[in-house]
Design an enzyme around this catalytic site. Structure first.
Site, PDB file in Angstrom:
ATOM      1  N   ASN A   1      28.090  63.623  24.727  1.00 16.49           N
ATOM      2  CA  ASN A   1      28.625  63.490  23.522  1.00 16.49           C
ATOM      3  C   ASN A   1      29.184  62.101  23.650  1.00 16.49           C
ATOM      4  O   ASN A   1      30.200  61.689  24.372  1.00 16.49           O
ATOM      5  CB  ASN A   1      29.522  64.534  23.079  1.00 16.49           C
ATOM      6  CG  ASN A   1      30.500  64.114  21.953  1.00 16.49           C
ATOM      7  OD1 ASN A   1      30.160  63.111  21.455  1.00 16.49           O
ATOM      8  ND2 ASN A   1      31.299  65.241  21.448  1.00 16.49           N
TER       9      ASN A   1
ATOM     10  N   CYS B   1      33.905  61.287  16.135  1.00 20.61           N
ATOM     11  CA  CYS B   1      32.577  61.433  15.950  1.00 20.61           C
ATOM     12  C   CYS B   1      31.714  61.102  14.769  1.00 20.61           C
ATOM     13  O   CYS B   1      30.484  60.740  14.867  1.00 20.61           O
ATOM     14  CB  CYS B   1      32.167  62.630  16.837  1.00 20.61           C
ATOM     15  SG  CYS B   1      32.740  63.073  18.329  1.00 20.61           S
TER      16      CYS B   1
ATOM     17  N   HIS C   1      24.696  65.264  15.231  1.00 22.02           N
ATOM     18  CA  HIS C   1      25.705  64.772  16.137  1.00 22.02           C
ATOM     19  C   HIS C   1      25.431  65.593  17.692  1.00 22.02           C
ATOM     20  O   HIS C   1      25.017  66.680  17.659  1.00 22.02           O
ATOM     21  CB  HIS C   1      27.190  65.098  15.929  1.00 22.02           C
ATOM     22  CG  HIS C   1      28.016  64.732  17.013  1.00 22.02           C
ATOM     23  ND1 HIS C   1      28.086  63.546  17.574  1.00 22.02           N
ATOM     24  CD2 HIS C   1      29.510  65.282  17.365  1.00 22.02           C
ATOM     25  CE1 HIS C   1      29.176  63.633  18.322  1.00 22.02           C
ATOM     26  NE2 HIS C   1      29.887  64.657  18.196  1.00 22.02           N
TER      27      HIS C   1
HETATM   28  N1  ACO Z   1      32.217  74.257  34.740  1.00 23.10           N
HETATM   29  C1  ACO Z   1      32.283  75.680  35.159  1.00 23.10           C
HETATM   30  N2  ACO Z   1      32.851  76.437  34.272  1.00 23.10           N
HETATM   31  C2  ACO Z   1      33.469  76.013  33.358  1.00 23.10           C
HETATM   32  C3  ACO Z   1      33.566  74.841  32.875  1.00 23.10           C
HETATM   33  C4  ACO Z   1      32.739  73.810  33.584  1.00 23.10           C
HETATM   34  N3  ACO Z   1      32.496  72.598  33.269  1.00 23.10           N
HETATM   35  N4  ACO Z   1      34.242  74.313  31.809  1.00 23.10           N
HETATM   36  C5  ACO Z   1      34.816  75.672  31.415  1.00 23.10           C
HETATM   37  N5  ACO Z   1      34.368  76.728  32.603  1.00 23.10           N
HETATM   38  C6  ACO Z   1      34.566  78.017  32.293  1.00 23.10           C
HETATM   39  C7  ACO Z   1      35.949  78.471  31.829  1.00 23.10           C
HETATM   40  O1  ACO Z   1      37.037  78.211  32.781  1.00 23.10           O
HETATM   41  C8  ACO Z   1      35.572  79.819  31.500  1.00 23.10           C
HETATM   42  O2  ACO Z   1      35.738  80.513  32.635  1.00 23.10           O
HETATM   43  P1  ACO Z   1      36.737  82.244  32.570  1.00 23.10           P
HETATM   44  O3  ACO Z   1      35.743  83.009  31.578  1.00 23.10           O
HETATM   45  O4  ACO Z   1      36.874  82.439  34.032  1.00 23.10           O
HETATM   46  O5  ACO Z   1      38.080  81.658  31.978  1.00 23.10           O
HETATM   47  C9  ACO Z   1      33.967  79.917  31.345  1.00 23.10           C
HETATM   48  O6  ACO Z   1      33.666  78.781  31.741  1.00 23.10           O
HETATM   49  C10 ACO Z   1      33.872  80.101  29.665  1.00 23.10           C
HETATM   50  O7  ACO Z   1      34.690  79.113  28.851  1.00 23.10           O
HETATM   51  P2  ACO Z   1      34.592  78.598  27.420  1.00 23.10           P
HETATM   52  O8  ACO Z   1      35.517  77.763  27.134  1.00 23.10           O
HETATM   53  O9  ACO Z   1      34.732  80.083  26.808  1.00 23.10           O
HETATM   54  O10 ACO Z   1      32.923  78.317  27.458  1.00 23.10           O
HETATM   55  P3  ACO Z   1      32.188  77.827  26.188  1.00 23.10           P
HETATM   56  O11 ACO Z   1      30.754  78.524  26.501  1.00 23.10           O
HETATM   57  O12 ACO Z   1      32.771  78.127  24.881  1.00 23.10           O
HETATM   58  O13 ACO Z   1      31.718  76.318  26.115  1.00 23.10           O
HETATM   59  C11 ACO Z   1      32.214  74.160  25.259  1.00 23.10           C
HETATM   60  C12 ACO Z   1      32.817  75.575  26.148  1.00 23.10           C
HETATM   61  C13 ACO Z   1      31.146  73.775  26.131  1.00 23.10           C
HETATM   62  C14 ACO Z   1      33.257  73.213  25.602  1.00 23.10           C
HETATM   63  C15 ACO Z   1      32.182  74.615  23.900  1.00 23.10           C
HETATM   64  O14 ACO Z   1      33.471  75.490  23.584  1.00 23.10           O
HETATM   65  C16 ACO Z   1      31.987  73.437  23.019  1.00 23.10           C
HETATM   66  O15 ACO Z   1      30.891  72.946  23.071  1.00 23.10           O
HETATM   67  N6  ACO Z   1      32.690  73.259  22.169  1.00 23.10           N
HETATM   68  C17 ACO Z   1      32.564  72.319  21.223  1.00 23.10           C
HETATM   69  C18 ACO Z   1      32.999  70.863  21.645  1.00 23.10           C
HETATM   70  C19 ACO Z   1      32.652  69.748  20.804  1.00 23.10           C
HETATM   71  O16 ACO Z   1      31.401  69.808  20.171  1.00 23.10           O
HETATM   72  N7  ACO Z   1      33.360  68.650  20.617  1.00 23.10           N
HETATM   73  C20 ACO Z   1      33.142  67.514  19.713  1.00 23.10           C
HETATM   74  C21 ACO Z   1      34.032  66.964  19.200  1.00 23.10           C
HETATM   75  S1  ACO Z   1      34.978  65.891  20.393  1.00 23.10           S
HETATM   76  C22 ACO Z   1      35.549  64.343  19.680  1.00 23.10           C
HETATM   77  O17 ACO Z   1      35.775  64.147  18.482  1.00 23.10           O
HETATM   78  C23 ACO Z   1      35.999  63.468  20.536  1.00 23.10           C
END
Ligand code: ACO
Length: 321
Positions: free
Chosen positions: A274, A110, A244
């Site tokens: 993204n 990214c 980003h």
């Molecule tokens: N829909 C519904 N529920 C979901 C989903 C979904 N799409 N995805 C996860 N959940 C659930 C999980 O299973 C979890 O359930 P549980 O509590 O029963 O276990 C709950 O939601 C919370 O999951 P978390 O992973 O803790 O959710 P979080 O609020 O941390 O958000 C996310 C996850 C959006 C991925 C966040 O961590 C994030 O944005 N991370 C950064 C990602 C990023 O920026 N990547 C960039 C680089 S990519 C590259 O370079 C190619």
């Protein structure tokens, strides 16, 4: 001498995949995706190839810059995966445009657009080029696990291009990398050698979302702070931040840790998700074409991603509307 940005252009696939449609594919819903990420929809390739998108964005940028392909002295494509292993996507773009200059690819996930800007700045500094084209494009939909709800809702396809000319508008730029193949990894997936002894892995994205989230919030605030300092400016001098577009919560947290008002952060994550390397470049093009950017503005850009890499820069926007 660094460079000035003469023009920009973008290209995204026609097909729009909404959160509601995604909810019919995996166990998710519009409310979860919007509140956790800020994403409402993303563009996904159906009939378009990455080459078609690259060339469309490049042609738009050349037109916006009033530059002919024959005038280009350098083409850099930032992408994680071009059309082929070889020729590079840069060479494919060169062929399609009818240009005749050195061309190559850079992969910094990214952060690719900012990495490409830094490489191009070196060519300008050494007076090797007068016009350079950067195309930042990724097509993540073909390397996503569409059964994994924790990743497939986050990404979209598309990218953008910028034409650079001689000038002094790049005020600072700062890249980082910290070798980490656990937080984000996309394996190649195939090995055709009959001698190779390791198991093949599926070529799909693996991500430790929480780990990347923590890294990203700190990296974005630190990257912008440092780039502004190195430009000899204060944060209040920044007219526009182009972060980003991975997750609106990452942008909001970074904004809280900086002294730049939140309304100066350009956000379009709702419509694209993204797009990896394309993300900051698309946002820059939209800020350019919508008139958000005014000649004389100070712009800070910051990206982070697989590697783990980051790229941050500050530049003066000189292009007149
Ligand atoms: N829909 C519904 N529920 C979901 C989903 C979904 N799409 N995805 C996860 N959940 C659930 C999980 O299973 C979890 O359930 P549980 O509590 O029963 O276990 C709950 O939601 C919370 O999951 P978390 O992973 O803790 O959710 P979080 O609020 O941390 O958000 C996310 C996850 C959006 C991925 C966040 O961590 C994030 O944005 N991370 C950064 C990602 C990023 O920026 N990547 C960039 C680089 S990519 C590259 O370079 C190619």
């Amino acid at each position: 001498m660094s460079f000035t940005i003469l023009g920009t252009g973008k290209a995204v696939p026609e097909y729009v995949l909404t959160n509601d449609e995604l909810s019919t594919m995996v166990d998710t819903n519009d409310e979860w995706i919007r509140t956790r990420t800020g994403i409402g929809e993303r563009h996904i390739c159906k009939h378009e190839t990455i080459t078609e998108l690259c060339v469309k964005a490049a042609r738009q940028a050349l037109e916006n810059a009033g530059t002919a392909p024959e005038e280009l002295d350098l083409i850099i494509c930032s992408t994680m995966r071009g059309e082929n292993i070889t020729p590079s996507q840069g060479c494919v773009i060169q062929k399609e445009l009818g240009a005749s200059c050195p061309a190559f690819d850079v992969n910094a996930a990214c952060s690719g657009f900012i990495y490409a800007l830094d490489i191009a700045a070196g060519y300008f500094e050494r007076k090797r080029v007068r016009r350079a084209l950067i195309v930042s494009m990724d097509n993540l939909s073909n390397i996503i696990d569409w059964t994994d709800r924790s990743t497939c809702v986050l990404f979209g396809d598309g990218g953008a291009a910028a034409v650079l000319g001689e000038g002094d508008d790049l005020l600072s730029i700062h890249l980082t990398a910290s070798g980490n193949d656990e937080a984000i990894r996309i394996p190649h997936g195939t090995n055709s050698s009959p001698f190779y002894e390791h198991e093949e892995e599926r070529a799909v994205l693996h991500m430790a979302g929480n780990e990347v989230y923590k890294f990203a919030t700190a990296a974005m605030a630190n990257g912008i702070r440092r780039a502004v300092e190195e430009a000899g400016l204060s944060q209040s001098d920044v007219n526009l931040v182009i972060p980003h577009q991975a997750n609106i919560r990452i942008i909001n947290t970074a904004a809280k840790n900086l002294e730049i008002p939140r309304e100066r952060f350009f956000c379009n994550v709702e419509h694209y998700g993204n797009t990896s390397s394309g993300s900051v470049a698309i946002a820059l093009d939209e800020a350019n074409r919508s008139g958000v950017l005014k000649a004389g503005d100070i712009v800070a850009m910051c990206a982070f991603g697989g590697g783990l890499t980051t790229g941050s820069c500050v530049l003066r926007w000189s292009k007149k509307a």
